[in-house]
Design an enzyme around this catalytic site. Structure first.
Site, PDB file in Angstrom:
ATOM      1  CD  GLU A  97      -2.964  -1.125   2.249  1.00  0.00           C
ATOM      2  OE1 GLU A  97      -4.114  -1.486   1.965  1.00  0.00           O
ATOM      3  OE2 GLU A  97      -2.623  -0.796   3.389  1.00  0.00           O
ATOM      4  CB  CYS A 137       3.051   7.688   2.924  1.00  0.00           C
ATOM      5  SG  CYS A 137       3.594   6.514   4.178  1.00  0.00           S
ATOM      6  CB  CYS A 141       7.338  -4.916   8.778  1.00  0.00           C
ATOM      7  SG  CYS A 141       8.714  -4.094   9.619  1.00  0.00           S
ATOM      8  CB  CYS A 162       6.624  -2.216  16.054  1.00  0.00           C
ATOM      9  SG  CYS A 162       8.309  -1.774  15.611  1.00  0.00           S
ATOM     10  CB  CYS A 199       3.114  -1.640  13.635  1.00  0.00           C
ATOM     11  SG  CYS A 199       3.191  -1.274  11.878  1.00  0.00           S
ATOM     12  CD  GLU A 249      13.606   0.219   9.534  1.00  0.00           C
ATOM     13  OE1 GLU A 249      12.659   0.649  10.195  1.00  0.00           O
ATOM     14  OE2 GLU A 249      14.520   0.959   9.112  1.00  0.00           O
ATOM     15  CB  SER A 281       9.933   6.844   8.968  1.00  0.00           C
ATOM     16  OG  SER A 281       9.563   6.508  10.290  1.00  0.00           O
ATOM     17  CB  SER A 325       9.709   4.583  14.963  1.00  0.00           C
ATOM     18  OG  SER A 325       9.209   4.972  13.719  1.00  0.00           O
ATOM     19  CG  LEU A 326      12.495   7.636  20.947  1.00  0.00           C
ATOM     20  CD1 LEU A 326      13.777   6.944  20.543  1.00  0.00           C
ATOM     21  CD2 LEU A 326      12.782   9.110  21.266  1.00  0.00           C
ATOM     22  CG  HIS A 327       7.133   4.349  19.047  1.00  0.00           C
ATOM     23  ND1 HIS A 327       6.449   5.406  18.498  1.00  0.00           N
ATOM     24  CD2 HIS A 327       7.515   3.586  17.997  1.00  0.00           C
ATOM     25  CE1 HIS A 327       6.408   5.282  17.188  1.00  0.00           C
ATOM     26  NE2 HIS A 327       7.054   4.191  16.848  1.00  0.00           N
ATOM     27  CG  ASN A 342      -3.919   5.903  13.404  1.00  0.00           C
ATOM     28  OD1 ASN A 342      -4.824   6.699  13.649  1.00  0.00           O
ATOM     29  ND2 ASN A 342      -2.751   6.288  12.901  1.00  0.00           N
ATOM     30  CB  CYS A 353       0.818   6.240  11.348  1.00  0.00           C
ATOM     31  SG  CYS A 353       1.290   7.835  10.781  1.00  0.00           S
TER      32      CYS A 353
END
Ligand code: SAH
Length: 360
Positions: free
Chosen positions: A90, A103, A110, A114, A117, A168, A199, A221-223, A300, A343
């Site tokens: 996508e 994007c 992936c 994570c 996600c 990634e 990213s 991407s820290l989070h 999301n 996202c």
């Protein structure tokens, strides 16, 4: 058959040199393919008939095919591309007042797992080729231009690219860098490196390599502000913990012409997990000494997730603590949520090769 979309300028020059042609053919070919959107060699009339015939025998220009597009109420569009073996990826087109951002995805699925996600739930199939990466840009640009999306036909529709879709990018380093070089090539898309953002979850050795090869804007991407929490949310943190990651980020910003820029740190807001005032203060401390801005991303949701998004006033309180400490902090506007294009919601269709159940 060589798909010419897979070749950046040096590759294409080698291709033509091997055919006994001058390097100037590279410029002509890049312009035909990426400026004009031409895939038919017969239309490339500034090439000799003999060369066109040779190209027809050896090569093709074959972008990934569009299966479906969906439009959100807010103007965001999600594009689904068909690749081999029933795999789909996508891409999201995000129009704004002063820019149109695309994007794009860098892998089928992936492998990083994570926890929050949707792409991670699908497992992983493979890296995208250069042609599949640049092909997303090619296809959306050409289709929207042909549909009259841009009022000024000389202007490109897409002004900015973020490599923030599925996958990634720093694990597919070589192909992503070649695709970014094509985006920056004046004979192709001519985007300045300020208009490209990559990213990453934080693949530490690849961050230094990226600085050497193609120093685009970096988003990380820290989070989480501590290793303890980040180990849970972003498992690759066990391999590349925060001290190493922050050192790599600081080094990325040292010297060169990126001096006045900042790294964007992405921080997904998860209710009762990473959203307390104490965690905001810990984040301020972690970012000390690194030119940073922070993007807070409201979580999301996707089917079967156990996470919830923080309440708006919790996000605002978190933002204020960062802001008062002098860190530019914005809460990312959620775009395209009604079509699952926001996202972490990109899920394509992945023939998983890691034994995880495919949720699509
Ligand atoms: N692998 C890259 C790029 C893909 S994810 C990376 O990790 O940066 C793009 C951004 O969306 C990342 O910051 C990611 O952590 C975030 N994201 C993933 N799932 C999300 C979700 N469900 N809600 C909000 N943001 C999410």
């Amino acid at each position: 058959m060589i798909n010419l979309l897979n070749l950046d300028q040096p590759d294409l020059t080698t291709f033509f040199t091997d055919l006994g042609e001058t390097p100037f053919r590279t410029v002509q070919l890049l312009k035909w393919i990426h400026h004009q959107g031409v895939v038919d060699f017969d239309v490339m009339t500034n090439l000799s008939k003999v060369l066109r015939q040779k190209l027809k025998e050896l090569a093709c220009v074959s972008p990934p095919q569009v299966v479906r597009t969906q439009a959100s109420q807010d103007g965001t569009q999600k594009w689904l591309f068909q690749l081999d073996n029933d795999n789909c990826i996508e891409t999201v087109f995000i129009p704004e007042d002063d820019r149109n951002t695309l994007c794009i995805s860098s892998q089928i699925g992936c492998a990083l797992d994570c926890r929050f996600c949707a792409t991670a739930q699908q497992g992983f199939n493979r890296n995208l080729t250069v042609g599949e990466i640049i092909g997303q840009l090619w296809q959306v640009e050409q289709t929207l231009r042909n549909a009259g999306y841009s009022l000024d036909p000389r202007r490109r529709v897409i002004s900015n690219v973020v490599i923030m879709g599925m996958g990634e990018p720093l694990i597919n380093f070589k192909n992503v860098v070649k695709a970014m070089r094509l985006m920056m090539d004046d004979n192709s898309y001519g985007l300045s490196k300020r208009r490209i953002t990559l990213s990453t979850v934080g693949i530490v050795p690849a961050i230094a390599q990226l600085k050497e090869e193609c120093q685009v804007n970096l988003a990380v991407s820290l989070h989480a502000p501590t290793d303890e929490l980040r180990d849970q949310l972003v498992p690759i943190n066990k391999k590349y913990p925060l001290t190493d990651l922050m050192a790599a980020c600081r080094a990325y910003m040292e010297g060169g012409d990126i001096r006045h820029q900042k790294i964007t740190f992405e921080y997904v807001m998860l209710k009762d997990l990473n959203d307390s005032p104490a965690q905001a203060r810990a984040l301020v401390k972690l970012l000390e000494g690194c030119p940073a801005k922070v993007n807070l991303i409201p979580f999301n949701p996707f089917p079967e997730t156990r996470y919830q998004c923080s309440a708006p006033d919790t996000i605002e309180r978190f933002r204020e603590i960062l802001f008062k400490a002098g860190i530019i902090t914005v809460t990312r506007k959620t775009r395209g949520q009604d079509i699952d294009a926001a996202c972490g919601q990109l899920a394509g269709k992945v023939q998983n090769r890691r034994g995880v159940q495919n949720v699509c």
